[in-house]
Design a protein around this motif. Structure first.
Motif, PDB file in Angstrom:
ATOM      1  N   GLU A 118       0.842  -1.191   0.000  1.00  0.00           N
ATOM      2  CA  GLU A 118       0.000   0.000   0.000  1.00  0.00           C
ATOM      3  C   GLU A 118       0.882   1.247   0.000  1.00  0.00           C
ATOM      4  OE1 GLU A 118      -3.043   1.548   3.215  1.00  0.00           O
ATOM      5  OE2 GLU A 118      -3.745  -0.304   2.255  1.00  0.00           O
ATOM      6  N   ILE A 119       0.594   2.167  -0.924  1.00  0.00           N
ATOM      7  CA  ILE A 119       1.332   3.429  -0.982  1.00  0.00           C
ATOM      8  C   ILE A 119       0.355   4.586  -1.129  1.00  0.00           C
ATOM      9  CG2 ILE A 119       3.460   2.457  -1.955  1.00  0.00           C
ATOM     10  CD1 ILE A 119       2.545   3.519  -4.691  1.00  0.00           C
ATOM     11  N   ARG A 120       0.752   5.742  -0.619  1.00  0.00           N
ATOM     12  CA  ARG A 120      -0.085   6.931  -0.752  1.00  0.00           C
ATOM     13  C   ARG A 120       0.105   7.532  -2.153  1.00  0.00           C
ATOM     14  NH1 ARG A 120       2.146  10.288   4.098  1.00  0.00           N
ATOM     15  NH2 ARG A 120       3.945   9.674   2.897  1.00  0.00           N
ATOM     16  N   GLN A 121      -0.904   8.252  -2.594  1.00  0.00           N
ATOM     17  CA  GLN A 121      -0.825   8.893  -3.899  1.00  0.00           C
ATOM     18  C   GLN A 121       0.378   9.837  -3.964  1.00  0.00           C
ATOM     19  OE1 GLN A 121      -3.213  12.177  -4.465  1.00  0.00           O
ATOM     20  NE2 GLN A 121      -2.734  12.383  -6.625  1.00  0.00           N
ATOM     21  N   SER A 122       0.660  10.520  -2.876  1.00  0.00           N
ATOM     22  CA  SER A 122       1.800  11.442  -2.854  1.00  0.00           C
ATOM     23  C   SER A 122       3.113  10.682  -3.032  1.00  0.00           C
ATOM     24  CB  SER A 122       1.812  12.253  -1.559  1.00  0.00           C
ATOM     25  OG  SER A 122       1.892  11.389  -0.444  1.00  0.00           O
ATOM     26  N   ASP A 123       3.210   9.464  -2.474  1.00  0.00           N
ATOM     27  CA  ASP A 123       4.421   8.660  -2.661  1.00  0.00           C
ATOM     28  C   ASP A 123       4.569   8.252  -4.126  1.00  0.00           C
ATOM     29  OD1 ASP A 123       4.943   8.821   0.044  1.00  0.00           O
ATOM     30  OD2 ASP A 123       3.929   6.912   0.487  1.00  0.00           O
ATOM     31  N   ASN A 138       7.775   8.302  -8.474  1.00  0.00           N
ATOM     32  CA  ASN A 138       7.228   7.616  -9.649  1.00  0.00           C
ATOM     33  C   ASN A 138       8.238   6.687 -10.318  1.00  0.00           C
ATOM     34  OD1 ASN A 138       5.667   6.856 -11.786  1.00  0.00           O
ATOM     35  ND2 ASN A 138       5.774   8.809 -12.842  1.00  0.00           N
ATOM     36  N   ALA A 139       9.446   7.151 -10.554  1.00  0.00           N
ATOM     37  CA  ALA A 139      10.443   6.349 -11.270  1.00  0.00           C
ATOM     38  C   ALA A 139      10.800   5.087 -10.481  1.00  0.00           C
ATOM     39  CB  ALA A 139      11.692   7.176 -11.550  1.00  0.00           C
ATOM     40  N   VAL A 140      10.976   5.234  -9.178  1.00  0.00           N
ATOM     41  CA  VAL A 140      11.331   4.095  -8.329  1.00  0.00           C
ATOM     42  C   VAL A 140      10.192   3.076  -8.321  1.00  0.00           C
ATOM     43  CG1 VAL A 140      11.808   3.386  -5.950  1.00  0.00           C
ATOM     44  CG2 VAL A 140      12.877   5.439  -6.882  1.00  0.00           C
ATOM     45  N   ILE A 141       8.976   3.575  -8.160  1.00  0.00           N
ATOM     46  CA  ILE A 141       7.810   2.680  -8.117  1.00  0.00           C
ATOM     47  C   ILE A 141       7.658   1.955  -9.456  1.00  0.00           C
ATOM     48  CG2 ILE A 141       5.291   2.612  -7.867  1.00  0.00           C
ATOM     49  CD1 ILE A 141       5.990   3.844  -5.290  1.00  0.00           C
ATOM     50  N   MET A 142       7.815   2.643 -10.564  1.00  0.00           N
ATOM     51  CA  MET A 142       7.674   2.007 -11.879  1.00  0.00           C
ATOM     52  C   MET A 142       8.736   0.937 -12.089  1.00  0.00           C
ATOM     53  SD  MET A 142       5.013   3.011 -13.421  1.00  0.00           S
ATOM     54  CE  MET A 142       4.117   3.264 -11.912  1.00  0.00           C
ATOM     55  N   ARG A 143       9.954   1.172 -11.608  1.00  0.00           N
ATOM     56  CA  ARG A 143      10.990   0.133 -11.713  1.00  0.00           C
ATOM     57  C   ARG A 143      10.601  -1.086 -10.892  1.00  0.00           C
ATOM     58  NH1 ARG A 143      14.518   4.560 -12.089  1.00  0.00           N
ATOM     59  NH2 ARG A 143      14.847   4.713  -9.846  1.00  0.00           N
ATOM     60  N   VAL A 189      -2.740   2.028  -4.464  1.00  0.00           N
ATOM     61  CA  VAL A 189      -2.588   3.459  -4.228  1.00  0.00           C
ATOM     62  C   VAL A 189      -3.772   3.947  -3.401  1.00  0.00           C
ATOM     63  CG1 VAL A 189      -2.309   5.723  -5.305  1.00  0.00           C
ATOM     64  CG2 VAL A 189      -1.387   3.688  -6.435  1.00  0.00           C
ATOM     65  N   THR A 190      -3.464   4.703  -2.341  1.00  0.00           N
ATOM     66  CA  THR A 190      -4.522   5.221  -1.481  1.00  0.00           C
ATOM     67  C   THR A 190      -4.554   6.744  -1.509  1.00  0.00           C
ATOM     68  OG1 THR A 190      -3.098   5.289   0.471  1.00  0.00           O
ATOM     69  CG2 THR A 190      -4.334   3.254   0.097  1.00  0.00           C
ATOM     70  N   VAL A 191      -5.753   7.282  -1.295  1.00  0.00           N
ATOM     71  CA  VAL A 191      -5.952   8.719  -1.130  1.00  0.00           C
ATOM     72  C   VAL A 191      -6.738   8.878   0.163  1.00  0.00           C
ATOM     73  CG1 VAL A 191      -7.035  10.793  -2.066  1.00  0.00           C
ATOM     74  CG2 VAL A 191      -5.949   9.154  -3.616  1.00  0.00           C
ATOM     75  N   ASN A 192      -6.158   9.596   1.108  1.00  0.00           N
ATOM     76  CA  ASN A 192      -6.770   9.763   2.432  1.00  0.00           C
ATOM     77  C   ASN A 192      -7.114   8.420   3.070  1.00  0.00           C
ATOM     78  OD1 ASN A 192      -6.643  12.585   2.244  1.00  0.00           O
ATOM     79  ND2 ASN A 192      -8.593  12.651   1.142  1.00  0.00           N
ATOM     80  N   GLY A 193      -6.231   7.431   2.885  1.00  0.00           N
ATOM     81  CA  GLY A 193      -6.411   6.129   3.492  1.00  0.00           C
ATOM     82  C   GLY A 193      -7.370   5.196   2.780  1.00  0.00           C
ATOM     83  N   ARG A 194      -7.951   5.662   1.669  1.00  0.00           N
ATOM     84  CA  ARG A 194      -8.917   4.840   0.920  1.00  0.00           C
ATOM     85  C   ARG A 194      -8.260   4.347  -0.366  1.00  0.00           C
ATOM     86  NH1 ARG A 194     -13.141   6.320  -2.979  1.00  0.00           N
ATOM     87  NH2 ARG A 194     -12.046   8.297  -2.986  1.00  0.00           N
ATOM     88  N   ALA A 195      -8.331   3.042  -0.617  1.00  0.00           N
ATOM     89  CA  ALA A 195      -7.734   2.457  -1.824  1.00  0.00           C
ATOM     90  C   ALA A 195      -8.477   2.971  -3.056  1.00  0.00           C
ATOM     91  CB  ALA A 195      -7.805   0.940  -1.769  1.00  0.00           C
ATOM     92  N   VAL A 196      -7.732   3.492  -4.031  1.00  0.00           N
ATOM     93  CA  VAL A 196      -8.354   4.029  -5.240  1.00  0.00           C
ATOM     94  C   VAL A 196      -7.823   3.414  -6.526  1.00  0.00           C
ATOM     95  CG1 VAL A 196      -8.945   6.245  -4.181  1.00  0.00           C
ATOM     96  CG2 VAL A 196      -6.740   5.975  -5.342  1.00  0.00           C
ATOM     97  N   ALA A 197      -6.667   2.758  -6.463  1.00  0.00           N
ATOM     98  CA  ALA A 197      -6.106   2.211  -7.703  1.00  0.00           C
ATOM     99  C   ALA A 197      -5.118   1.095  -7.395  1.00  0.00           C
ATOM    100  CB  ALA A 197      -5.402   3.307  -8.500  1.00  0.00           C
ATOM    101  N   ASP A 198      -4.977   0.204  -8.369  1.00  0.00           N
ATOM    102  CA  ASP A 198      -3.957  -0.831  -8.320  1.00  0.00           C
ATOM    103  C   ASP A 198      -2.918  -0.515  -9.387  1.00  0.00           C
ATOM    104  OD1 ASP A 198      -5.275  -2.428  -6.365  1.00  0.00           O
ATOM    105  OD2 ASP A 198      -6.595  -3.204  -7.925  1.00  0.00           O
ATOM    106  N   VAL A 199      -1.664  -0.611  -9.020  1.00  0.00           N
ATOM    107  CA  VAL A 199      -0.579  -0.481  -9.988  1.00  0.00           C
ATOM    108  C   VAL A 199       0.061  -1.857 -10.042  1.00  0.00           C
ATOM    109  CG1 VAL A 199       1.562   0.704 -10.593  1.00  0.00           C
ATOM    110  CG2 VAL A 199      -0.253   1.951  -9.404  1.00  0.00           C
ATOM    111  N   VAL A 200      -0.121  -2.527 -11.173  1.00  0.00           N
ATOM    112  CA  VAL A 200       0.327  -3.912 -11.307  1.00  0.00           C
ATOM    113  C   VAL A 200       1.158  -4.067 -12.576  1.00  0.00           C
ATOM    114  CG1 VAL A 200      -1.646  -4.832 -10.036  1.00  0.00           C
ATOM    115  CG2 VAL A 200      -1.781  -4.588 -12.510  1.00  0.00           C
ATOM    116  N   PRO A 201       2.002  -5.086 -12.621  1.00  0.00           N
ATOM    117  CA  PRO A 201       2.787  -5.323 -13.837  1.00  0.00           C
ATOM    118  C   PRO A 201       1.870  -5.617 -15.031  1.00  0.00           C
ATOM    119  CG  PRO A 201       3.646  -6.609 -12.008  1.00  0.00           C
ATOM    120  CD  PRO A 201       2.351  -6.022 -11.559  1.00  0.00           C
ATOM    121  N   GLN A 202       2.315  -5.221 -16.192  1.00  0.00           N
ATOM    122  CA  GLN A 202       1.580  -5.499 -17.431  1.00  0.00           C
ATOM    123  C   GLN A 202       1.499  -7.009 -17.630  1.00  0.00           C
ATOM    124  OE1 GLN A 202       0.016  -3.552 -19.720  1.00  0.00           O
ATOM    125  NE2 GLN A 202      -0.554  -5.415 -20.741  1.00  0.00           N
ATOM    126  N   GLN A 203       0.321  -7.480 -18.036  1.00  0.00           N
ATOM    127  CA  GLN A 203       0.150  -8.914 -18.302  1.00  0.00           C
ATOM    128  C   GLN A 203       0.931  -9.291 -19.553  1.00  0.00           C
ATOM    129  OE1 GLN A 203      -1.545 -11.015 -16.236  1.00  0.00           O
ATOM    130  NE2 GLN A 203      -1.636  -9.227 -14.923  1.00  0.00           N
TER     131      GLN A 203
END
Length: 96
Positions: free
Chosen positions: A4-9, A14-19, A29-43
């Motif tokens: 779990e990471i915050r949107q600000s992180d 961004n570059a570190v997370i994408m690597r 990805v969370t905003v104000n503690g609420r999950a809003v998105a998944d960042v996952v490897p490309q299938q």
């Protein structure tokens, strides 16, 4: 398991997370503690084709010939069935 990471992180690192995602990690990805998105490897490509070339389709359809009796039975079956589309919401006449 996703980290779990915050949107600000995500914005700031961004570059570190994408690597890390490219290496196989997943993030929620969370905003104000609420999950809003998944960042996952490309299938990865599964090797399945999204389309079948015409020549392959013709070859597959003509490789198993039907006998004349099979064709006659199929045609009789098609003619026997009443597959006329009907409106399921149309009012039925009650005759009263």
């Amino acid at each position: 398991m996703s980290t779990e990471i915050r949107q600000s992180d995500l914005r700031n690192d961004n570059a570190v997370i994408m690597r890390r995602v490219a290496a196989g990690e997943s993030f929620v990805v969370t905003v104000n503690g609420r999950a809003v998105a998944d960042v996952v490897p490309q299938q990865r490509d599964t090797g399945r084709r999204a389309f079948v070339p015409t020549a392959d389709a013709v070859a597959a359809l003509t490789s198993t010939p039907l006998s004349r009796s099979d064709a006659r039975r199929w045609l009789a079956d098609i003619r026997q069935d009443d597959d006329t589309p009907r409106d399921p919401w149309a009012r039925q006449s009650s005759g009263a």
